[in-house]
Scaffold this active site. Structure first.
Site, short mmCIF file in Angstrom:
data_model
loop_
_atom_site.label_atom_id
_atom_site.label_comp_id
_atom_site.label_asym_id
_atom_site.label_seq_id
_atom_site.Cartn_x
_atom_site.Cartn_y
_atom_site.Cartn_z
N GLU A 1 37.95 -8.68 70.03
CA GLU A 1 39.21 -8.15 70.55
C GLU A 1 39.32 -8.51 72.03
OE1 GLU A 1 42.07 -5.25 69.72
OE2 GLU A 1 42.39 -6.96 71.01
N HIS B 1 42.51 -7.82 73.66
CA HIS B 1 43.60 -6.93 74.12
C HIS B 1 44.62 -7.68 74.96
CE1 HIS B 1 40.93 -3.34 73.21
NE2 HIS B 1 42.06 -3.04 72.63
N GLU C 1 41.11 -12.02 68.79
CA GLU C 1 42.41 -11.36 68.78
C GLU C 1 43.07 -11.35 70.15
OE1 GLU C 1 42.48 -7.72 66.62
OE2 GLU C 1 43.82 -6.77 68.06
N GLU D 1 49.90 -7.47 66.70
CA GLU D 1 50.00 -6.00 66.67
C GLU D 1 51.21 -5.49 67.42
OE1 GLU D 1 46.16 -5.31 68.89
OE2 GLU D 1 47.39 -3.81 69.90
N HIS E 1 47.38 -4.33 61.88
CA HIS E 1 46.91 -3.46 62.95
C HIS E 1 47.10 -2.02 62.51
CE1 HIS E 1 47.67 -1.28 66.84
NE2 HIS E 1 46.56 -1.91 67.12
#
Ligand SMILES: O=C(O)[C@H](O)[C@@H](O)[C@H](O)[C@H](O)CO
Ligand SMILES: [Mg+2]
Length: 400
Positions: A199, A201, A225, A253, A303
């Site tokens: 991840e 973000h 991600e 997401e 998500h």
């Protein structure tokens, strides 16, 4: 004719322990009530917009009162006509998403059928999960390795984590070294048959993301991600694909429409799409996005980060989704107050979920908890650590 009598809005939190929650200290639950007393539940996105989302749901409520709850497609089209900005406003789209989920819950209850039954029927008898939210307070590689082993002992065969500490936009060599050492520690702790998902973000600029993806390729993550800022940065994603074509990139997401999904897919920039049922227009939007991704041969990893009603809704969607790759779950790592919002959790069995063959969402919302934990206020703001970070990880461990 059945009509919508009311839409109640509950933002709930147990602020005494809220910071203990690895993510989202507030959950926003909607309760749609029909004239003959049936109820349907939905959930919206909290983050740093709880009050605005509650207000936006009140706008949807004004429109919905007196309407036939089963005319789901018609209601969306009518609201789209009136709202004017729903394809440009996160508050508007998450407000409507929550109500759309509740309308599907209601329909399932009236039909005595689980939602997956009228979303294409049962495709996946069981759904592979990946853990998120498990690594609060992890800073050193050993911290991550220790907790990763616990996650495997819970039955998970995949886990996601953000190893990038307090870096944003740029990351120096030491920071990259720290991240690589954390990922290596987890990979060595869990072994080659447990998938790791990285991840980011959406925190990096393009140059940093390119450096990061190249460094992470060695670990063969199931995907990386949001490597760059999520503002439909097509050029940035294209540069990353060019330097690391073998790394699967996952985004989505934060998309709020099927049209945004199309912009990503038609450029060949995404290997895994991660739409979220609470901001991609509920089951109505997820159904559109699913059909689109199938035409591109792209897999879905929805998500799922905010609360147990969203969790149940997402699993209903997954049960009928052929191009499902894997499902995110925070559920097992939320504090008890959040899990208490529903009475009958969907149990993880050896890393998989079996979706309940029960009407609607397939779970019972704990109405006592909704009223007892009703919370007027906003997600706590902490200058030293953004709310989207798993608590206690916005730290370095190498002393420069
Ligand atoms: O992939 C995820 O689950 C998300 O990135 C979460 O980690 C975020 O904290 C949250 O969605 C922010 O709203
Ligand atoms: Mg994410």
């Amino acid at each position: 004719m059945v009509t919508i009598k009311d839409i109640e809005i509950y933002s709930v939190s147990d602020l005494a322990t809220a910071r203990a929650s690895p993510w989202a200290s507030v959950s926003i639950i909607v309760r749609v009530v029909t004239g003959d007393g049936q109820v349907g539940y939905g959930e919206a996105v909290p983050t740093l917009r709880v009050n605005q989302v509650v207000r936006a749901i009140e706008e949807v409520r004004r429109f919905m009162i007196g309407k036939d709850p089963f005319r789901i497609e018609y209601l969306f089209r009518e609201w789209y006509k009136h709202e004017f900005y729903i394809s440009r406003s996160f508050e508007a789209v998450t407000a409507y998403s929550a109500v759309d989920i509740a309308l599907h819950d209601l329909l399932g209850k009236y039909l005595s059928a689980p939602i997956y039954q009228f979303m294409g029927g049962l495709v996946n008898e069981k759904i592979k999960a990946y853990a998120n939210g498990w690594y609060n307070d992890c800073v050193t590689p050993d911290d991550f390795a220790r907790k990763a082993k616990e996650v495997v002992s819970m039955g998970f065969r995949a886990m996601k984590f953000d190893p990038f500490g307090p870096y944003f936009d740029q990351m120096d060599e030491e920071g990259l070294e720290e991240a690589v050492e954390r990922v290596r520690a987890v990979k060595e702790a869990v072994g080659k048959y447990v998938d790791i998902l990285i991840e980011t973000h959406g925190r990096f600029n393009v140059n940093t993301a390119i450096k990061m993806v190249k460094a992470m390729e060695q670990f063969n993550p199931l995907f990386i991600e949001e490597p760059v800022h999520p503002d439909l940065n097509f050029e940035g994603l294209a540069k990353i694909k060019a330097v690391a074509p073998g790394v699967r990139i996952a985004v989505g997401e934060r998309i709020i429409s099927v049209e945004e999904a199309l912009q990503l897919l038609e450029r060949g920039l995404v290997d895994v799409l991660q739409p979220d049922i609470t901001n991609a227009l509920g089951f109505t939007g997820m159904g559109r996005i699913r059909a689109l991704t199938e035409t591109y041969g792209i897999e879905l990893a929805p998500h799922n980060a905010f609360g147990p009603v969203q969790h149940a809704a997402t699993l209903q969607f997954d049960a009928s989704t052929y191009n499902l790759l894997i499902q995110e779950s925070f559920y097992e790592f939320w504090p008890q107050w959040k899990r208490d919002i529903i009475n009958n959790a969907i149990k993880l069995e050896d890393g998989y979920y079996r979706v309940p063959n029960r009407p609607g969402l397939g779970v019972d919302v704990n109405e006592k908890a909704l009223t007892e934990m009703r919370f007027e206020g906003m997600e706590p703001f902490h200058e030293e650590e953004p709310v989207w970070v798993i608590k206690g990880t916005w730290k370095r461990y190498k002393q420069s």
